[in-house]
Design a protein around this motif. Structure first.
Motif, PDB file in Angstrom:
ATOM      1  N   THR A  83      -4.654   8.000  -5.064  1.00 39.81           N
ATOM      2  CA  THR A  83      -4.863   6.609  -5.050  1.00 39.81           C
ATOM      3  C   THR A  83      -6.390   6.351  -4.712  1.00 39.81           C
ATOM      4  N   ILE A 124      -6.394   1.674   5.227  1.00 41.54           N
ATOM      5  CA  ILE A 124      -6.314   2.528   4.384  1.00 41.54           C
ATOM      6  C   ILE A 124      -6.669   4.031   5.098  1.00 41.54           C
ATOM      7  N   CYS A 157      -6.355  -1.007 -11.462  1.00 42.64           N
ATOM      8  CA  CYS A 157      -5.771  -1.477 -10.118  1.00 42.64           C
ATOM      9  C   CYS A 157      -4.572  -2.097 -10.155  1.00 42.64           C
ATOM     10  N   VAL A 195       0.912  -1.474  -0.066  1.00 43.21           N
ATOM     11  CA  VAL A 195      -0.054  -0.027  -0.034  1.00 43.21           C
ATOM     12  C   VAL A 195       0.814   1.182  -0.040  1.00 43.21           C
ATOM     13  N   VAL A 220      -8.364   3.035  -3.720  1.00 40.11           N
ATOM     14  CA  VAL A 220      -8.331   1.512  -3.072  1.00 40.11           C
ATOM     15  C   VAL A 220      -9.748   0.939  -3.277  1.00 40.11           C
ATOM     16  N   VAL A 280      -5.410   0.494  -5.946  1.00 39.62           N
ATOM     17  CA  VAL A 280      -5.112  -0.685  -5.239  1.00 39.62           C
ATOM     18  C   VAL A 280      -6.386  -1.516  -5.320  1.00 39.62           C
TER      19      VAL A 280
END
Length: 395
Positions: A164, A73, A186, A49, A166, A59
């Motif tokens: 980012t 996260i 991703c 991560v 996720v 991700v």
């Protein structure tokens, strides 16, 4: 406590020769170390991560509910001073849930504009839970914002601060033809499982819920230092060799993901405190090149054959050790006979694997394999003692 469908949190900012070039200690590396204490058995996930955040890549986390995906996260985002927003996806999720409702005053003036300021386009980190429960039409509206970081509103392209995204799910996408484009974006793909080690689980349930570590980080400076990492010719050639090895082995990886690999290799070097990448940094691509979890071991072996041939054997031995332990009968204290009969053979095979690993040339991957095999051996030994009805010293 049930999580609402949409949440926004504005965080307060806060085998080749080893390269001799070094960088100042990374604050992000210190954050990873701090998070290790709060998230047991997540060492590799935490660093993957971190690499994704540094490289500005997205991700996907595959894992059962309750494995700490969103909590991890949130801790990352808040520690880095990045604004955070999350949404729980479902069959009936619409673009309005992601990009905001249509503006009524705008429609009255013949303008197709959204009130997006408190939605996804305004945030640096976005967490989309149960991503594949959402309908393909809605997911495809994410393509521009995830790739170009652009949101189209009333015919205008608006630059978004997204660093980012996720995504998380306990399943893979059913249809690559409909969902392949968003899945491919991703770049980093991870798997989280329930805690396996007894002592780690005991620590998990006895400690309070993890909080944001008190680590001082200048994330913009960290990203700039990451971008400045150099990738020498031998590492670039190894990456090209890997691309064709992966292709020839029958794995499908897009050109976009291969471009992302360069940034992630730089991020790996930066986290290790280096200003120049080495072939060892290709290890991080184990979390990039697979489409389904069962491909991970084969991908790892392909990487190691190019980066470190001795480590390829270590990866194979580790995979065999995992299979041995997974194949043991479940210990039933009411009738432990099946386990007790199988355990000695598994213990012997694990000892043989450990002995082989000890003879391989020293290296990061070999050291990781030795450590995990020792954990597996301890787990089988402890279960064997319990099966015999004896007290376990380290309980």
């Amino acid at each position: 406590m049930a999580r609402s469908n949409v949440t926004a949190i504005a965080s307060v900012k806060a085998s080749a020769p080893v390269a001799t070039t070094s960088a100042p200690a990374s604050g992000l590396a210190a954050l990873c170390d701090a998070l290790d204490a709060s998230f047991p058995e997540r060492h590799s996930v935490i660093r993957a991560v971190a690499r994704a955040f540094l490289a500005g890549e997205h991700v996907f986390i595959l894992g059962e509910p309750g494995t700490g995906k969103s909590l991890l996260i949130r801790c990352f985002s808040q520690a880095l001073g990045l604004s955070y927003w999350e949404c729980l996806m479902g069959r009936f999720t619409t673009p309005e849930a992601l990009f905001g409702p249509l503006s009524i005053p705008g429609l009255q003036n013949d303008r197709f504009t959204r009130a997006w300021q408190n939605y996804m386009p305004a945030f640096q980190v976005v967490f989309l839970d149960e991503i594949w429960k959402c309908n393909p039409g809605c997911l495809n509206t994410l393509l521009s914002i995830t790739n170009e970081r652009v949101f189209h509103d009333d015919g205008k392209a608006i630059r978004c601060p997204l660093n980012t995204m996720v995504t998380a799910s306990n399943e893979l996408p059913e249809s690559e033809s409909e969902l392949g484009a968003i899945y491919d974006r991703c770049a980093v793909r991870l798997v989280t499982e329930y805690i396996a080690d007894r002592e780690a689980f005991k620590g998990l349930i006895s400690r309070p819920t993890p909080t944001v570590p008190a680590v001082s980080i200048d994330f913009a400076a960290e990203q700039a230092a990451c971008r400045a990492v150099t990738v020498p010719d031998d590492v670039m050639e190894a990456l090209v060799d890997l691309r064709f090895s992966v292709r020839d082995a029958g794995f499908k990886v897009s050109d976009r993901k291969w471009r992302a690999c360069v940034g992630l290799v730089k991020a790996s070097a930066h986290l290790e405190g280096r200003t120049e990448a080495t072939k060892d940094d290709l290890d991080c691509l184990e979390d990039v090149l697979w489409r389904a979890p069962e491909e991970r071991t084969a991908i790892s072996q392909l990487i190691q054959k190019i980066a470190n041939p001795a480590a390829a054997k270590a990866v194979e031995d580790l995979d065999n050790a995992r299979k041995l332990v997974a194949g043991l009968p479940t210990l039933d204290m009411a009738d432990p006979k099946a386990f007790s009969l199988a355990a000695p053979g598994v213990n012997k095979d694990l000892s043989d694997i450990a002995a082989r690993l000890a003879k391989y040339p020293a290296g990061k991957k070999v050291a990781e394999a030795i450590k995990e095999v020792e954990v597996l051996r301890k787990r089988v030994r402890v279960q064997s003692i319990r099966a015999a009805g004896l007290p376990v010293d380290d309980e």
